[in-house]
Design an enzyme around this catalytic site. Structure first.
Site, PDB file in Angstrom:
ATOM      1  N   ALA A  77       0.933  -1.220   0.021  1.00 50.16           N
ATOM      2  CA  ALA A  77       0.180  -0.186   0.016  1.00 50.16           C
ATOM      3  C   ALA A  77       0.886   1.288  -0.124  1.00 50.16           C
ATOM      4  CB  ALA A  77      -0.801  -0.078   1.120  1.00 50.16           C
ATOM      5  N   ARG A  92      -2.179   7.202 -11.377  1.00 52.35           N
ATOM      6  CA  ARG A  92      -3.467   7.122 -12.258  1.00 52.35           C
ATOM      7  C   ARG A  92      -4.814   7.699 -11.707  1.00 52.35           C
ATOM      8  NH1 ARG A  92      -1.903   1.147 -14.242  1.00 52.35           N
ATOM      9  NH2 ARG A  92      -0.919   1.259 -12.092  1.00 52.35           N
ATOM     10  N   GLU A 142       5.154  -6.880 -17.859  1.00 51.53           N
ATOM     11  CA  GLU A 142       4.128  -5.750 -17.545  1.00 51.53           C
ATOM     12  C   GLU A 142       3.813  -5.034 -18.928  1.00 51.53           C
ATOM     13  OE1 GLU A 142       2.980  -4.847 -14.643  1.00 51.53           O
ATOM     14  OE2 GLU A 142       3.914  -6.799 -14.115  1.00 51.53           O
ATOM     15  N   ASN A 186      -6.767   1.321 -10.254  1.00 50.68           N
ATOM     16  CA  ASN A 186      -5.863   2.238 -10.722  1.00 50.68           C
ATOM     17  C   ASN A 186      -6.425   3.657 -11.019  1.00 50.68           C
ATOM     18  OD1 ASN A 186      -3.826  -0.018 -10.639  1.00 50.68           O
ATOM     19  ND2 ASN A 186      -4.562  -0.805 -12.354  1.00 50.68           N
ATOM     20  N   ASN A 231     -45.279  19.799  22.214  1.00 50.50           N
ATOM     21  CA  ASN A 231     -45.664  20.270  20.746  1.00 50.50           C
ATOM     22  C   ASN A 231     -44.938  21.684  20.677  1.00 50.50           C
ATOM     23  OD1 ASN A 231     -47.989  19.727  18.625  1.00 50.50           O
ATOM     24  ND2 ASN A 231     -47.660  21.789  19.093  1.00 50.50           N
ATOM     25  N   TYR A 285     -27.356  29.874  21.241  1.00 48.77           N
ATOM     26  CA  TYR A 285     -26.145  30.574  21.310  1.00 48.77           C
ATOM     27  C   TYR A 285     -26.110  32.123  21.061  1.00 48.77           C
ATOM     28  CZ  TYR A 285     -21.369  31.311  19.085  1.00 48.77           C
ATOM     29  OH  TYR A 285     -20.107  31.945  18.963  1.00 48.77           O
ATOM     30  N   SER A 320     -46.798  28.830  17.869  1.00 46.50           N
ATOM     31  CA  SER A 320     -45.937  29.081  16.489  1.00 46.50           C
ATOM     32  C   SER A 320     -45.016  30.007  16.553  1.00 46.50           C
ATOM     33  CB  SER A 320     -46.848  29.296  15.290  1.00 46.50           C
ATOM     34  OG  SER A 320     -47.616  28.021  15.128  1.00 46.50           O
TER      35      SER A 320
HETATM   36  C1  UD1 Z   1       0.441  -4.838 -10.533  1.00 45.76           C
HETATM   37  C2  UD1 Z   1       1.371  -5.983 -11.427  1.00 45.76           C
HETATM   38  C3  UD1 Z   1       0.999  -6.692 -12.704  1.00 45.76           C
HETATM   39  C4  UD1 Z   1      -0.602  -6.765 -12.134  1.00 45.76           C
HETATM   40  C5  UD1 Z   1      -1.411  -5.930 -11.620  1.00 45.76           C
HETATM   41  C6  UD1 Z   1      -2.813  -6.462 -10.732  1.00 45.76           C
HETATM   42  C7  UD1 Z   1       3.634  -5.393 -10.618  1.00 45.76           C
HETATM   43  C8  UD1 Z   1       5.026  -4.650 -11.014  1.00 45.76           C
HETATM   44  N1  UD1 Z   1       2.965  -5.280 -11.676  1.00 45.76           N
HETATM   45  O1  UD1 Z   1       0.644  -3.601 -11.735  1.00 45.76           O
HETATM   46  O2  UD1 Z   1       1.539  -7.631 -13.039  1.00 45.76           O
HETATM   47  O3  UD1 Z   1      -1.218  -7.315 -13.283  1.00 45.76           O
HETATM   48  O4  UD1 Z   1      -0.737  -5.234 -10.397  1.00 45.76           O
HETATM   49  O5  UD1 Z   1      -3.605  -5.555 -10.226  1.00 45.76           O
HETATM   50  O6  UD1 Z   1       3.662  -5.798  -9.552  1.00 45.76           O
HETATM   51  N2  UD1 Z   1       2.933  -0.485  -4.408  1.00 45.76           N
HETATM   52  C9  UD1 Z   1       3.921  -0.438  -3.342  1.00 45.76           C
HETATM   53  N3  UD1 Z   1       5.322   0.171  -3.813  1.00 45.76           N
HETATM   54  C10 UD1 Z   1       5.580   0.506  -4.902  1.00 45.76           C
HETATM   55  C11 UD1 Z   1       4.936   0.203  -5.876  1.00 45.76           C
HETATM   56  C12 UD1 Z   1       3.600  -0.302  -5.591  1.00 45.76           C
HETATM   57  O7  UD1 Z   1       3.515  -0.440  -2.255  1.00 45.76           O
HETATM   58  O8  UD1 Z   1       7.085   0.864  -5.020  1.00 45.76           O
HETATM   59  C13 UD1 Z   1       1.752  -0.935  -4.094  1.00 45.76           C
HETATM   60  C14 UD1 Z   1       0.708  -0.079  -4.632  1.00 45.76           C
HETATM   61  O9  UD1 Z   1       0.092   0.757  -3.594  1.00 45.76           O
HETATM   62  C15 UD1 Z   1      -0.530  -0.935  -4.883  1.00 45.76           C
HETATM   63  C16 UD1 Z   1       0.254  -2.281  -5.250  1.00 45.76           C
HETATM   64  O10 UD1 Z   1       1.726  -2.186  -4.852  1.00 45.76           O
HETATM   65  O11 UD1 Z   1      -1.461  -1.286  -3.804  1.00 45.76           O
HETATM   66  C17 UD1 Z   1       0.206  -2.539  -6.863  1.00 45.76           C
HETATM   67  O12 UD1 Z   1       0.846  -1.161  -7.346  1.00 45.76           O
HETATM   68  P1  UD1 Z   1       0.192  -0.927  -8.948  1.00 45.76           P
HETATM   69  O13 UD1 Z   1       1.236   0.417  -9.146  1.00 45.76           O
HETATM   70  O14 UD1 Z   1      -0.904  -0.758  -8.886  1.00 45.76           O
HETATM   71  O15 UD1 Z   1       0.593  -1.957  -9.834  1.00 45.76           O
HETATM   72  P2  UD1 Z   1      -0.037  -2.371 -11.419  1.00 45.76           P
HETATM   73  O16 UD1 Z   1       0.621  -1.473 -12.291  1.00 45.76           O
HETATM   74  O17 UD1 Z   1      -1.588  -2.347 -11.189  1.00 45.76           O
HETATM   75 CA    CA Z   2      -2.944  -1.841  -9.624  1.00 47.17          CA
END
Ligand code: UD1
Ligand code: CA
Length: 478
Positions: A22, A28, A168, A245, A395, A405, A423
């Site tokens: 997270a 995006r 990716e 996303n 009532n 206030y 009223s």
């Molecule tokens: C990722 C996967 C992709 C998959 C998709 C499914 C990778 C590289 N790619 O892509 O193969 O199809 O999920 O939904 O894993 N996060 C971190 N630290 C970071 C980057 C991301 O904690 O440095 C967390 C984000 O907060 C998020 C999760 O990892 O909760 C996924 O990251 P996100 O950037 O959404 O990956 P996708 O591009 O969707």
């Molecule tokens: Ca994602």
């Protein structure tokens, strides 16, 4: 590797820890708020995933935080999770690696879940863990097939359909982009294999990020020494592994969750006149034979009793409604408590701390704040009741205002049982109106009214006989 037979038998998962990612910003979303905190049906996105971990009863849940870490930490404050900081967001592999020190010595399995897959359910994760055990795999991942796989990592397989790796989208060739099978971002790893491989992940060619799926070919190629078995589980319903996303995907997930909640309520005996427009928090409960009209929003930990009717366009948050309550159209009810057989609205606003006892009525264009309305009491029209305690069978006439206030502090108004307020009275607090007293219409009441007294707080009326006719004559009108 722990091999524990049937999954049901393993729960709670003593040999399973979870890492929820997270830390990413969520570019995006085009937002000032970190993606995983965007609310989805009343809960931050990531909380849906964390609640799943709680239901699965994994041994420990680690949350990797980074972007707006303090906000995330605060938002998840009460949950039984451990935080791991990823100070710089260098990719999902780097995120998971930050959990290595906290999991030192743990040699069970690790569930790794993207923090942005809020629709994921227990049964699918159980299938993942079961498949992982059955295959004696080092890594098992969930995949699904999408009509439009844009944005997801594509699954690469060889001629014999054996798993080869994930590419990716930004790194993929046009041919690879045509692959419809995608990585769902939900994995189960044997802990030692995972961490050994994570150290060997190199930055990607295009984005220079450390991608978690890169551990899969590394584990696979690990040979005799590190095992190297990869298994996949296909999710039949792609919706369940939807990754959020964008705001459009957030809206899509919200519609799914709403529909799930409404379906559950309908199965339990609630009538929803328009399921598509009912927004019911997953933390709320609604009783049997209650009817929800179109455009009703029930938020937070609201409890609605049996045989209630909530008419169109009402928003109710963190409140408790008894049985047979009628809420007419267009009401806002916040942190309030409403007894059995009450009627509210249309267009009433109950602000936090309002309490209506049985059979009370709060009507058209009435605002109530931090007040008690006694049993059978009526506040039917155009009134403000703030910081007041109304006894039973009181009532309140149309247009009455508690002047709570004085520009410096708030003061209390007490209206005892059976009092009648005419009223358009102004009740200037602090004030007590005694039991059974009557306040004349149009009064400004500034002093205590004793029980059973009648209070006139208005100028005496003067009638000038014939004066209207004289005026008309003087102005030349008949
Ligand atoms: C990722 C996967 C992709 C998959 C998709 C499914 C990778 C590289 N790619 O892509 O193969 O199809 O999920 O939904 O894993 N996060 C971190 N630290 C970071 C980057 C991301 O904690 O440095 C967390 C984000 O907060 C998020 C999760 O990892 O909760 C996924 O990251 P996100 O950037 O959404 O990956 P996708 O591009 O969707
Ligand atoms: Ca994602």
């Amino acid at each position: 590797m722990p091999l524990t037979g049937s999954v049901k038998g393993v729960r709670p998962y003593q040999d399973l820890c979870a890492i929820v990612m997270a830390a990413g910003q969520g570019t995006r979303m085009c937002s000032d708020l970190v993606k995983v905190l965007h609310p989805l049906n009343g809960l931050p996105i990531v909380c849906h995933v964390l609640d799943l971990c709680r239901r699965l009863a994994v041994k420990r849940t680690l949350v990797v935080i980074g972007f707006q870490a303090e906000r995330v930490r605060e938002a998840l404050g009460d949950l039984p999770v451990e935080f791991v900081l990823q100070a710089e967001q260098r990719g999902t592999a780097h995120a998971v690696l930050q959990a290595e020190p906290a999991l030192q010595g743990f040699d069970g399995d690790i569930l790794v879940i993207n923090g942005d897959v809020p629709l994921l359910g227990e049964a699918l994760v159980e299938r993942l863990v079961a498949a992982h055990h059955r295959a004696r795999a080092d890594a098992t991942l969930i995949t699904t097939r999408l009509a439009n796989p844009t944005g997801y990592g594509r699954v690469l397989r060889d001629r014999r359909r054996a798993f080869r790796g994930i590419v990716e989208e930004v790194e993929a060739t046009p041919a690879q982009r045509r692959v419809r099978e995608i990585n769902a971002g939900i994995y189960c790893f044997r802990a030692p294999s995972l961490f050994a491989a994570l150290h060997r992940v190199r930055p990607s060619a295009v984005k220079k990020e450390l991608y978690l799926p890169e551990v899969l070919p590394i584990i696979h190629a690990g040979g005799r020494k590190t095992g190297g078995r990869i298994a996949t589980v296909l999710a039949e319903d792609p919706q369940e592994v939807l990754g959020i996303n964008t705001r459009a995907e957030l809206a899509e997930a919200s519609a799914v969750l709403r529909r799930r909640m409404v379906d559950r309520l309908m199965a339990e005996g609630v009538t929803c006149l328009d399921p598509t427009s009912s927004h019911i928090s997953s933390l709320a409960t609604v009783g049997r034979d209650t009817t929800l009209c179109p455009n009703v929003q029930i938020e937070g930990h609201t409890i609605v009793g049996d045989h209630c009717t909530i008419h169109a366009g009402c928003r109710i948050r963190d409140s408790r409604l008894g049985n047979r309550v009628t809420i007419l159209d267009g009401c806002v009810i916040l942190q309030s408590e409403i007894g059995d057989d009450c009627t509210i609205g249309p267009y009433a606003h109950l602000r936090p701390g309002s309490r209506l006892k049985r059979k009370a009525k709060v009507g058209n264009f009435v605002e109530v704040k931090k007040s008690v309305i006694g049993e059978g009491s009526k506040v039917p029209h155009l009134t403000y009741i703030g910081d007041a305690t109304l006894g039973d069978r009181v009532n309140i006439g149309a247009g009455t205002i508690t002047c709570n206030y004085d520009g410096f502090a708030k003061h209390q108004t007490i209206v005892e049982d059976g009092a009648f307020i005419g009223s358009n009275a102004s009740l200037v607090a602090p004030l007590r109106i005694g039991r059974g007293a009557i306040v004349a219409a149009g009064s400004a009441i500034t002093q205590e009214v004793p029980p059973d007294a009648v209070a006139f707080g208005r100028a005496q009326q003067v009638n000038k006989e014939g004066r209207a006719a004289e005026i008309r004559k003087a102005r030349g009108k008949k």
